[in-house]
Design a protein around this motif. Structure first.
Motif, mmCIF file in Angstrom:
data_model
loop_
_atom_site.group_PDB
_atom_site.id
_atom_site.type_symbol
_atom_site.label_atom_id
_atom_site.label_comp_id
_atom_site.label_asym_id
_atom_site.label_seq_id
_atom_site.Cartn_x
_atom_site.Cartn_y
_atom_site.Cartn_z
ATOM 1 N N GLY A 1 26.504 8.483 6.507
ATOM 2 C CA GLY A 1 25.507 8.652 7.493
ATOM 3 C C GLY A 1 25.811 8.081 9.070
ATOM 4 N N LEU A 2 26.894 7.213 9.008
ATOM 5 C CA LEU A 2 27.335 6.755 10.472
ATOM 6 C C LEU A 2 28.378 7.909 10.926
ATOM 7 C CD1 LEU A 2 28.701 3.191 11.067
ATOM 8 C CD2 LEU A 2 29.631 5.201 12.417
ATOM 9 N N THR A 3 29.377 8.395 10.280
ATOM 10 C CA THR A 3 30.287 9.162 10.844
ATOM 11 C C THR A 3 29.602 10.533 11.140
ATOM 12 O OG1 THR A 3 30.917 9.922 8.218
ATOM 13 C CG2 THR A 3 32.094 7.975 9.633
ATOM 14 N N ASP A 4 28.707 11.080 10.350
ATOM 15 C CA ASP A 4 28.253 12.317 10.648
ATOM 16 C C ASP A 4 27.346 12.354 11.940
ATOM 17 O OD1 ASP A 4 28.925 13.086 8.097
ATOM 18 O OD2 ASP A 4 26.866 13.750 7.435
ATOM 19 N N ALA A 5 26.895 11.096 12.346
ATOM 20 C CA ALA A 5 26.261 10.863 13.598
ATOM 21 C C ALA A 5 27.137 10.864 14.766
ATOM 22 C CB ALA A 5 25.420 9.661 13.434
ATOM 23 N N LEU A 6 28.370 10.769 14.447
ATOM 24 C CA LEU A 6 29.306 10.970 15.599
ATOM 25 C C LEU A 6 29.627 12.151 16.243
ATOM 26 C CD1 LEU A 6 32.038 8.305 14.260
ATOM 27 C CD2 LEU A 6 30.670 7.951 16.358
#
Length: 267
Positions: free
Chosen positions: A104-109
């Protein structure tokens, strides 16, 4: 335990037993490739050493992601370098953080930041998490009490975010975000954390916990591969579209100027 069978199998394949696990926060770490293969498809560089921990670097070299199970407490570290108005930031997530929540966090990067102001609490409220305000901090707890998201304001006024999940046996994980962590990334994390969608784990990789619910499913290797490939294909398509949009923008060039002593003007 419920059992479910997938239809539409082709000849010559042997189905494998997997489990849909909920709540997802207690599903255990999962397959690291869910995170790393998506990032690689988005143009991130794999900086891992043979036999060593996972290490990924963004195309602009401003963000590094690592997973190291060989140190204590081990787990994920995400580091963003200072740039412009953005200070250096860190996020640390325990080794048992489900990869779907990490993603969820890394995809947003890998995506452009939304123009809307981020709201970390909104995804939690949509899933009926309970807010528990207290002196100096606010905590949102999942309906079953197994997961939480906390905002804490220190004496110096800096905002700290802390999250995690734990079952009644004490098994679980925690995540910490430095005050400078971009809020849209914290919101992306809370969205994945609060999602009611179960996550899939293969036979033998389901945590022993009385607080999880499982549904047994028989999955063909080709189906599992197709689901994984769909995520990678979507990442490649989005990356190609962004790169194509950037390359099609007209470039600005300097206007000719009268003499070397004159001021240069730019379009």
């Amino acid at each position: 335990m419920k059992r479910q069978q997938w239809k539409g199998w082709g000849p010559g394949e042997q189905a494998e037993q997997h489990y849909l696990v909920e709540p997802r926060a207690l599903a255990g770490g999962g397959d690291l490739r869910h995170v790393s293969e998506f990032l690689r498809a988005c143009g991130w560089r794999d900086k891992s050493k043979a036999g060593g921990p996972l290490a990924m670097e963004s195309p602009d070299r401003m963000v590094r992601i690592a997973y190291d199970p060989f140190v204590l407490p081990g787990g994920w570290t995400i580091h963003g370098a200072a740039s412009g108005h953005q200070d250096e930031w860190w996020a640390a997530l325990g080794r048992q953080t489900p990869v779907e929540i990490v993603a969820g966090l890394t995809d947003a990067l890998t995506r452009p930041r939304s123009a809307h102001a981020p709201n970390v609490w909104a995804p939690l409220q949509e899933q009926n998490w309970r807010n528990q305000p207290d002196a100096g901090h606010v905590t949102a707890t999942s309906p079953d009490g197994s997961a939480w998201m906390q905002y804490h304001q220190g004496p110096d006024g800096e905002a700290m975010w802390w999250s995690g999940a734990k079952d009644k046996q004490g098994n679980g994980w925690t995540a910490h975000f430095t005050p400078s962590t971009p809020m849209h990334l914290v919101q992306a994390f809370s969205t994945a954390l609060a999602s009611p969608e179960p996550v899939m784990r293969p036979l033998g990789r389901v945590p022993q916990s009385a607080q999880i619910r499982t549904t047994s499913v028989s999955v063909l290797p080709s189906e599992l591969s197709a689901w994984q490939q769909a995520r990678i294909t979507a990442a490649r398509a989005a990356t190609w579209a962004r790169n194509a949009a950037r390359s099609s923008r007209p470039r600005t060039t300097a206007r000719p100027y009268a003499n070397t002593g004159g001021a240069r003007t730019h379009r």
